[in-house]
Design an enzyme around this catalytic site. Structure first.
Site, mmCIF file in Angstrom:
data_model
loop_
_atom_site.group_PDB
_atom_site.id
_atom_site.type_symbol
_atom_site.label_atom_id
_atom_site.label_comp_id
_atom_site.label_asym_id
_atom_site.label_seq_id
_atom_site.Cartn_x
_atom_site.Cartn_y
_atom_site.Cartn_z
ATOM 1 N N HIS A 1 -0.126 -2.845 3.589
ATOM 2 C CA HIS A 1 0.547 -1.616 3.138
ATOM 3 C C HIS A 1 0.978 -0.815 4.363
ATOM 4 O O HIS A 1 0.179 -0.081 4.952
ATOM 5 C CB HIS A 1 -0.423 -0.836 2.234
ATOM 6 C CG HIS A 1 0.175 0.380 1.614
ATOM 7 N ND1 HIS A 1 -0.587 1.444 1.185
ATOM 8 C CD2 HIS A 1 1.453 0.717 1.343
ATOM 9 C CE1 HIS A 1 0.199 2.374 0.684
ATOM 10 N NE2 HIS A 1 1.443 1.960 0.771
ATOM 11 N N GLU B 1 -2.597 -0.337 6.014
ATOM 12 C CA GLU B 1 -3.764 -0.444 5.130
ATOM 13 C C GLU B 1 -3.803 -1.895 4.646
ATOM 14 O O GLU B 1 -2.831 -2.372 4.049
ATOM 15 C CB GLU B 1 -3.587 0.534 3.953
ATOM 16 C CG GLU B 1 -4.795 0.686 3.072
ATOM 17 C CD GLU B 1 -4.549 1.718 1.958
ATOM 18 O OE1 GLU B 1 -3.399 1.892 1.507
ATOM 19 O OE2 GLU B 1 -5.539 2.345 1.530
ATOM 20 N N SER C 1 2.394 -0.386 -2.952
ATOM 21 C CA SER C 1 1.666 0.879 -2.797
ATOM 22 C C SER C 1 0.546 0.982 -3.823
ATOM 23 O O SER C 1 -0.330 1.825 -3.690
ATOM 24 C CB SER C 1 2.598 2.072 -3.033
ATOM 25 O OG SER C 1 3.773 1.932 -2.320
ATOM 26 N N ASN D 1 -3.304 6.135 -1.346
ATOM 27 C CA ASN D 1 -2.714 6.840 -2.484
ATOM 28 C C ASN D 1 -3.758 7.409 -3.444
ATOM 29 O O ASN D 1 -3.486 8.373 -4.153
ATOM 30 C CB ASN D 1 -1.740 5.925 -3.222
ATOM 31 C CG ASN D 1 -0.429 5.850 -2.476
ATOM 32 O OD1 ASN D 1 0.073 6.862 -1.974
ATOM 33 N ND2 ASN D 1 0.128 4.660 -2.352
HETATM 34 N N1 LIG Z 1 9.315 3.794 0.451
HETATM 35 C C1 LIG Z 1 8.086 4.085 0.850
HETATM 36 O O1 LIG Z 1 7.816 5.171 1.396
HETATM 37 C C2 LIG Z 1 6.990 3.064 0.693
HETATM 38 C C3 LIG Z 1 5.822 3.215 1.468
HETATM 39 C C4 LIG Z 1 4.834 2.226 1.392
HETATM 40 C C5 LIG Z 1 4.999 1.152 0.514
HETATM 41 N N2 LIG Z 1 6.130 1.064 -0.248
HETATM 42 C C6 LIG Z 1 6.279 -0.116 -1.122
HETATM 43 O O2 LIG Z 1 7.190 -1.015 -0.501
HETATM 44 C C7 LIG Z 1 7.898 -1.745 -1.501
HETATM 45 C C8 LIG Z 1 9.395 -1.589 -1.282
HETATM 46 O O3 LIG Z 1 9.721 -0.223 -1.358
HETATM 47 P P1 LIG Z 1 11.091 0.346 -0.754
HETATM 48 O O4 LIG Z 1 10.953 1.825 -0.756
HETATM 49 O O5 LIG Z 1 11.428 -0.378 0.504
HETATM 50 O O6 LIG Z 1 12.102 -0.096 -1.915
HETATM 51 P P2 LIG Z 1 13.710 -0.207 -1.844
HETATM 52 O O7 LIG Z 1 14.169 0.073 -3.231
HETATM 53 O O8 LIG Z 1 14.241 0.580 -0.718
HETATM 54 O O9 LIG Z 1 13.959 -1.751 -1.513
HETATM 55 C C9 LIG Z 1 13.638 -2.795 -2.393
HETATM 56 C C10 LIG Z 1 14.527 -3.984 -2.062
HETATM 57 O O10 LIG Z 1 14.079 -5.100 -2.831
HETATM 58 C C11 LIG Z 1 15.215 -5.845 -3.204
HETATM 59 N N3 LIG Z 1 14.886 -6.685 -4.339
HETATM 60 C C12 LIG Z 1 14.595 -6.295 -5.616
HETATM 61 N N4 LIG Z 1 14.358 -7.382 -6.390
HETATM 62 C C13 LIG Z 1 14.487 -8.474 -5.585
HETATM 63 C C14 LIG Z 1 14.366 -9.864 -5.790
HETATM 64 N N5 LIG Z 1 14.055 -10.354 -6.997
HETATM 65 N N6 LIG Z 1 14.586 -10.711 -4.755
HETATM 66 C C15 LIG Z 1 14.900 -10.210 -3.525
HETATM 67 N N7 LIG Z 1 15.029 -8.892 -3.263
HETATM 68 C C16 LIG Z 1 14.816 -8.030 -4.286
HETATM 69 C C17 LIG Z 1 16.277 -4.795 -3.516
HETATM 70 O O11 LIG Z 1 17.590 -5.351 -3.451
HETATM 71 C C18 LIG Z 1 16.009 -3.755 -2.415
HETATM 72 O O12 LIG Z 1 16.819 -4.001 -1.290
HETATM 73 C C19 LIG Z 1 7.396 -1.228 -2.836
HETATM 74 O O13 LIG Z 1 6.371 -2.071 -3.286
HETATM 75 C C20 LIG Z 1 6.844 0.152 -2.500
HETATM 76 O O14 LIG Z 1 5.837 0.559 -3.386
HETATM 77 C C21 LIG Z 1 7.132 1.971 -0.161
#
Ligand SMILES: NC(=O)c1ccc[n+]([C@@H]2O[C@H](COP(=O)([O-])OP(=O)(O)OC[C@H]3O[C@@H](n4cnc5c(N)ncnc54)[C@H](O)[C@@H]3O)[C@@H](O)[C@H]2O)c1
Length: 281
Positions: free
Chosen positions: A139, A151, A118, A189
């Site tokens: 994104h 994005e 993000s 953002n």
């Molecule tokens: N949640 C949102 O609304 C949203 C929207 C757009 C973008 N994002 C971006 O997407 C990404 C993920 O966000 P999320 O909300 O899905 O997070 P989340 O916490 O739900 O999931 C992250 C996952 O990554 C795994 N993980 C962490 N370290 C790891 C590693 N070394 N090897 C393998 N797996 C690993 C964790 O076990 C977890 O299952 C982030 O970069 C976030 O900024 C999130």
């Protein structure tokens, strides 16, 4: 493009795997946490069922989508046959850099590596690899199966060919690509977070209450959700983190998270995920 690896099976990773598998790609869903993989598969099945109920897909499409997904715990095993890797692990730069380094090490030379970050610089993530021209931002928005926007962020080393390939893929999966240059907060953002911060400042100053502030933006600006409710959905810790990245990236105090946001985060009131943010859930 046939094989796509998704690293990180959380909220975003399972949504991305869902959409890719539904469009016929072979998906390797990778997470170092076994429980996260199991939960992701349950979520995907539940969300496919929801699409059946809404007549968006049929049972056959659901079965095919599920059969298209294979889970892995090791990046080394999960990325070798991939044409594209989409990284969706936690928003921590050091973790993402390490994932990019490993993905680069084990993936075929022509594989594109994308990040769903993000706010972290795509150009910096690209520098963790030996293929910076093949690194790009994808994104997706939450919830991925529903939201149309992707994005697409071009890092400073990215090639036109990589962008064109990812734009086409985004269209293939029924989404709308919007291409932007790499800058703090990209476009989404950079515009959204200052609005949320300003709404919290107005609340902090007692100009109005939560519901009225949200109603003004919903009814007057045709936003489907007010900024305070949206902040609760996103997570107040996530909003705080992105504002801090904007402040540092632009060296501009106008992005500084307002006091009430900082206090809510310190109190563990992070929004829906903790049961309370600006509203109670
Ligand atoms: N949640 C949102 O609304 C949203 C929207 C757009 C973008 N994002 C971006 O997407 C990404 C993920 O966000 P999320 O909300 O899905 O997070 P989340 O916490 O739900 O999931 C992250 C996952 O990554 C795994 N993980 C962490 N370290 C790891 C590693 N070394 N090897 C393998 N797996 C690993 C964790 O076990 C977890 O299952 C982030 O970069 C976030 O900024 C999130």
């Amino acid at each position: 493009m046939k094989n796509i690896s998704v690293i990180g099976a959380g909220t975003m990773g399972n949504g991305i795997a869902h959409v890719m598998a539904l469009h016929g790609f072979h998906v390797h869903l990778i997470d170092n946490n076994e429980a996260a993989l199991q939960k992701a598969m349950q979520n995907i099945e539940k969300n496919l069922d929801r699409q059946i109920q809404k007549n968006i897909i049929n049972v056959d499409q659901k079965e095919k989508a599920l059969a298209n997904i294979q889970c892995f715990k090791e990046i080394a095993m999960g990325v070798t046959a991939s044409d594209l890797i989409i990284e969706a692990v936690s928003e921590i730069e050091s973790i993402k850099r390490e994932i990019f380094r490993m993905a680069d090490q084990y993936a075929a030379p022509n594989c594109i590596i994308a990040s769903n970050t993000s706010s972290i610089s795509i150009s910096q993530l690209a520098e963790a690899t030996k293929r910076p021209e093949k690194v790009i931002g994808m994104h997706f928005m939450n919830p991925v199966p529903v939201m149309k926007l992707v994005e697409i962020i071009e890092g400073k080393h990215g090639s036109r060919e990589t962008t064109d390939t990812i734009v086409k893929l985004t269209q293939t999966i029924g989404k709308t690509p919007c291409v932007v240059k790499d800058a703090p907060g990209f476009i989404s953002n950079r515009i959204l977070m200052p609005m949320i911060n300003e709404a919290i400042l107005a609340l902090q100053e007692g100009i109005s209450d939560e519901k009225t502030i949200d109603d003004i933006m919903k009814l007057g600006m045709a936003h489907p959700m007010g900024p305070l409710q949206l902040a609760d959905y996103i997570g107040l810790d996530v909003c705080h983190n992105i504002l801090s990245i904007l402040e540092e990236g632009f060296q501009n105090a106008k992005y500084h998270p307002v006091q009430m946001l900082t206090e809510k985060v310190a109190a563990g009131k992070l929004g829906i995920k903790t049961g309370e943010g600006f509203y109670k859930y």
